[in-house]
Design an enzyme around this catalytic site. Structure first.
Site, PDB file in Angstrom:
ATOM      1  N   ASN A 152      -3.522  -0.332  -6.532  1.00 10.13           N
ATOM      2  CA  ASN A 152      -3.410   0.622  -5.426  1.00 10.13           C
ATOM      3  C   ASN A 152      -4.532   1.656  -5.535  1.00 10.13           C
ATOM      4  OD1 ASN A 152      -2.453   2.859  -3.745  1.00 10.13           O
ATOM      5  ND2 ASN A 152      -0.573   1.683  -3.630  1.00 10.13           N
TER       6      ASN A 152
ATOM      7  N   GLN B  68       9.143  -2.620   2.117  1.00  7.20           N
ATOM      8  CA  GLN B  68       9.632  -2.062   3.370  1.00  7.20           C
ATOM      9  C   GLN B  68       9.329  -3.090   4.446  1.00  7.20           C
ATOM     10  OE1 GLN B  68       7.214   1.132   2.180  1.00  7.20           O
ATOM     11  NE2 GLN B  68       8.764   2.681   2.587  1.00  7.20           N
TER      12      GLN B  68
ATOM     13  N   GLY C 199      10.320   1.578   7.547  1.00  2.98           N
ATOM     14  CA  GLY C 199       9.198   2.330   7.005  1.00  2.98           C
ATOM     15  C   GLY C 199       7.955   1.507   6.735  1.00  2.98           C
ATOM     16  N   GLN C 200       7.912   0.263   7.222  1.00  2.01           N
ATOM     17  CA  GLN C 200       6.704  -0.545   7.036  1.00  2.01           C
ATOM     18  C   GLN C 200       5.604  -0.005   7.942  1.00  2.01           C
ATOM     19  OE1 GLN C 200       7.085  -4.788   7.896  1.00  2.01           O
ATOM     20  NE2 GLN C 200       5.177  -5.256   6.824  1.00  2.01           N
ATOM     21  N   THR C 201       4.514   0.481   7.357  1.00  2.00           N
ATOM     22  CA  THR C 201       3.442   1.069   8.158  1.00  2.00           C
ATOM     23  C   THR C 201       2.224   0.160   8.251  1.00  2.00           C
ATOM     24  OG1 THR C 201       3.003   2.353   6.180  1.00  2.00           O
ATOM     25  CG2 THR C 201       3.944   3.532   8.024  1.00  2.00           C
TER      26      THR C 201
ATOM     27  N   HIS D 274       3.891  -6.576   1.893  1.00  2.00           N
ATOM     28  CA  HIS D 274       3.404  -6.153   0.574  1.00  2.00           C
ATOM     29  C   HIS D 274       4.551  -5.587  -0.241  1.00  2.00           C
ATOM     30  CE1 HIS D 274       3.117  -2.771   3.353  1.00  2.00           C
ATOM     31  NE2 HIS D 274       3.297  -1.964   2.313  1.00  2.00           N
TER      32      HIS D 274
ATOM     33  N   HIS E  74       5.405  -3.174  -3.543  1.00  2.00           N
ATOM     34  CA  HIS E  74       4.902  -2.219  -4.537  1.00  2.00           C
ATOM     35  C   HIS E  74       5.510  -2.541  -5.899  1.00  2.00           C
ATOM     36  CE1 HIS E  74       3.383   0.816  -1.607  1.00  2.00           C
ATOM     37  NE2 HIS E  74       4.305   0.266  -0.832  1.00  2.00           N
TER      38      HIS E  74
END
Ligand SMILES: [Zn+2]
Length: 157
Positions: A26, A82, A88-90, A95, A97
């Site tokens: 990240n 998410q 909350g998937q932006t 993906h 984390h």
């Protein structure tokens, strides 16, 4: 909107891969060792994966997690997906984390979750300052690449 995980520059952060998935450091880790597992193809939801792909993703993620726990001397970890905007998937590219955890790393062990959401603002805004420098990224990624390679995590077919 452009997909940051489909841009070729994203590969600079990739340190291990399976046939269909990549592990990338990240660029703005909320804690040391914060990594993303993403499919190589632009797949939006975990619901769109075949059983084989889902199994591959989980097994690959576990391998990567073991490596991270060792490298970052961590004893625990969080996994988070998410899935879809309401959750909350932006970034519309699946993906997961992986965040290695150490006792006392955050004031409250649950504090990592709001930090994940702040993380997207940094990832999507190239001018944010909290990002690691290119040199820091290069250093950590090349170290993880070496270690991962030694363990046979780069099972590119
Ligand atoms: Zn994408």
């Amino acid at each position: 909107m452009e997909c940051p995980f489909c841009e070729s520059s994203f590969l600079n952060a990739v340190f291990a891969e399976s046939q269909n998935f990549m592990a990338a450091y990240n660029l703005a880790p909320i804690l040391p060792g914060h990594v993303l597992i993403v499919p190589k193809n632009h797949i939006e939801s975990i619901l769109d994966l075949s059983d084989d792909d889902l199994s591959e993703m989980m097994i690959f993620s576990r391998k990567v997690t073991k490596l991270l726990l060792r490298v970052f001397k961590a004893e625990a970890f969080d996994w988070s997906i998410q899935d879809q905007e309401a959750a909350g998937q932006t970034i519309s590219h699946l993906h997961m984390h992986i965040v290695p955890r150490i006792k006392g790393d955050l004031k409250d062990p649950g504090d990592w979750y709001p930090k994940i959401n702040e993380n997207y603002k940094v990832l999507l805004d190239s001018d944010k300052r909290e990002k690691l420098s290119n040199e820091e990224i290069k250093r950590v990624v090349s170290r993880l690449r070496d270690l991962s390679h030694n363990e046979g995590n780069n099972s590119k077919v």
